[in-house]
Design a protein around this motif. Structure first.
Motif, mmCIF file in Angstrom:
data_model
loop_
_atom_site.group_PDB
_atom_site.id
_atom_site.type_symbol
_atom_site.label_atom_id
_atom_site.label_comp_id
_atom_site.label_asym_id
_atom_site.label_seq_id
_atom_site.Cartn_x
_atom_site.Cartn_y
_atom_site.Cartn_z
ATOM 1 N N THR A 29 69.836 14.712 41.240
ATOM 2 C CA THR A 29 69.910 14.265 42.643
ATOM 3 C C THR A 29 69.867 15.475 43.575
ATOM 4 O O THR A 29 69.150 15.482 44.582
ATOM 5 N N LEU A 30 70.608 16.516 43.231
ATOM 6 C CA LEU A 30 70.662 17.705 44.090
ATOM 7 C C LEU A 30 69.303 18.402 44.133
ATOM 8 O O LEU A 30 68.866 18.867 45.196
ATOM 9 N N GLU A 31 68.628 18.449 42.986
ATOM 10 C CA GLU A 31 67.339 19.160 42.932
ATOM 11 C C GLU A 31 66.247 18.417 43.691
ATOM 12 O O GLU A 31 65.262 19.022 44.117
ATOM 13 N N ALA A 32 66.439 17.112 43.907
ATOM 14 C CA ALA A 32 65.409 16.318 44.592
ATOM 15 C C ALA A 32 65.518 16.427 46.115
ATOM 16 O O ALA A 32 64.649 15.931 46.833
ATOM 17 N N LEU A 33 66.568 17.078 46.614
ATOM 18 C CA LEU A 33 66.800 17.117 48.071
ATOM 19 C C LEU A 33 66.799 18.563 48.570
ATOM 20 O O LEU A 33 67.222 19.472 47.850
ATOM 21 N N ALA A 34 66.361 18.764 49.815
ATOM 22 C CA ALA A 34 66.252 20.130 50.351
ATOM 23 C C ALA A 34 67.627 20.734 50.650
ATOM 24 O O ALA A 34 67.889 21.895 50.305
#
Ligand SMILES: C[S@@+](CC[C@H](N)C(=O)[O-])C[C@H]1O[C@@H](n2cnc3c(N)ncnc32)[C@H](O)[C@@H]1O
Length: 285
Positions: free
Chosen positions: A110-115
């Motif tokens: 989830t964290l890697e998918a968001l800026a």
């Protein structure tokens, strides 16, 4: 057997007789601490047959005595490893556990998918989860809440020493960060979850971890975890993710109670490296 090996073997036997679970590891860690060095260096000294001086030996003997009385290893060394971090810990704060580390892996996709994801750690203790997330996902905006003033001071000191930009608020997790309501992408929590009345067997936990960190507020230990999840539901945006640690005995009961909260569109439980149910991952409707 050389003198250093004999010293370590005797110390380990003493710890073993006192009921310490990992006597060899603890003996060498305490010698390294007394010698102001690391375990690899002590291993080298063992091979070379090198002995520490008398002052180190006296410090080591005193540390072994304390560990034999079941003072936690981490209180004696003042440090606990958590993911890539070396956290300062001591009286007044929960010692972070290896099984909690998996929560950071669970939210990584989830964290890697968001800026610039907004992340909240409820019940942060030493700051373990919040600081590890910031360390491994530097673009994340990380917030953490801790009710105990003593624990909160440890978390803030860890943050400052490690130079990680995390907002740590000494506040009740059930009301903290009203300005983030509906805007968080991820909430993590390792709340107190031990059933009230179930006293931990290990003296290190029973006598040294703060009660506020241990007991979940009801016979099944789920009252506080469910309250924390309800607060997470207020903080998260639709589609936001929460991970929460639980006792190995709560792998069915906690997911069932979360489904009944009717605000989560997915509820999935995850096992730890020993194969025990350990953390629930839930997605906000
Ligand atoms: C099991 S410990 C976990 C600490 C840390 N997250 C970790 O994994 O090492 C639970 C923490 O929750 C804190 N706590 C208990 N009730 C709280 C509340 N209502 N609001 C904020 N923190 C709370 C305790 O003081 C303790 O530090």
């Amino acid at each position: 057997m050389n003198e250093l090996r004999l010293l370590l073997r005797d110390a380990s036997l003493r710890l073993s007789h006192a009921g310490v679970g990992s006597p060899d590891t603890d003996a060498i860690a305490l010698l390294a601490h007394a010698w102001s060095t690391d375990v690899a260096d002590v291993r080298r000294a063992e091979v070379l047959g090198r002995m520490p001086d008398d002052a180190v030996l006296r410090r080591f003997s005193a540390l072994i005595g304390e560990r034999a009385s079941r003072v936690p290893l981490q209180h004696l060394t003042g440090r606990a490893a958590f993911r890539h971090l070396d956290l300062a810990v001591g009286p007044g704060v929960f010692v972070p556990r290896p099984e909690t580390e998996m929560l950071v892996d669970l939210v990584a996709p989830t964290l890697e998918a968001l800026a610039a994801p907004v992340v909240v750690d409820l019940c942060t203790g030493s700051g373990a989860l919040a600081l590890a997330v910031k360390d491994e996902h530097p673009a994340a905006q990380v917030y953490a809440a801790e009710l105990s003033p003593d624990a909160c001071a440890w978390a803030q000191a860890n943050r400052d020493r490690l130079g990680l930009d995390v907002q740590i608020r000494c506040a009740d997790a059930l009301t903290a960060f009203p300005e983030l309501e509906g805007g968080a992408d991820v909430v993590l929590s390792n709340p107190p979850y031990i059933p009230v009345g179930m006293v931990p067997v290990d003296a290190e936990v029973r006598d040294h971890d703060p009660a506020l960190a241990l007991y979940g507020g009801s016979d099944d230990g789920l009252r506080i975890p469910l309250q924390v999840a309800a607060r997470a539901a207020q903080l998260l945006r639709p589609g936001g993710v929460m991970v929460m640690e639980h006792a190995s005995t709560q792998g069915d009961s906690l997911p069932a109670r979360l489904r009944a909260q009717d605000v989560w569109r997915e509820v999935g439980d995850h096992r730890d490296l020993t194969g025990l149910p350990r953390a629930v991952l839930i997605v906000r409707s």
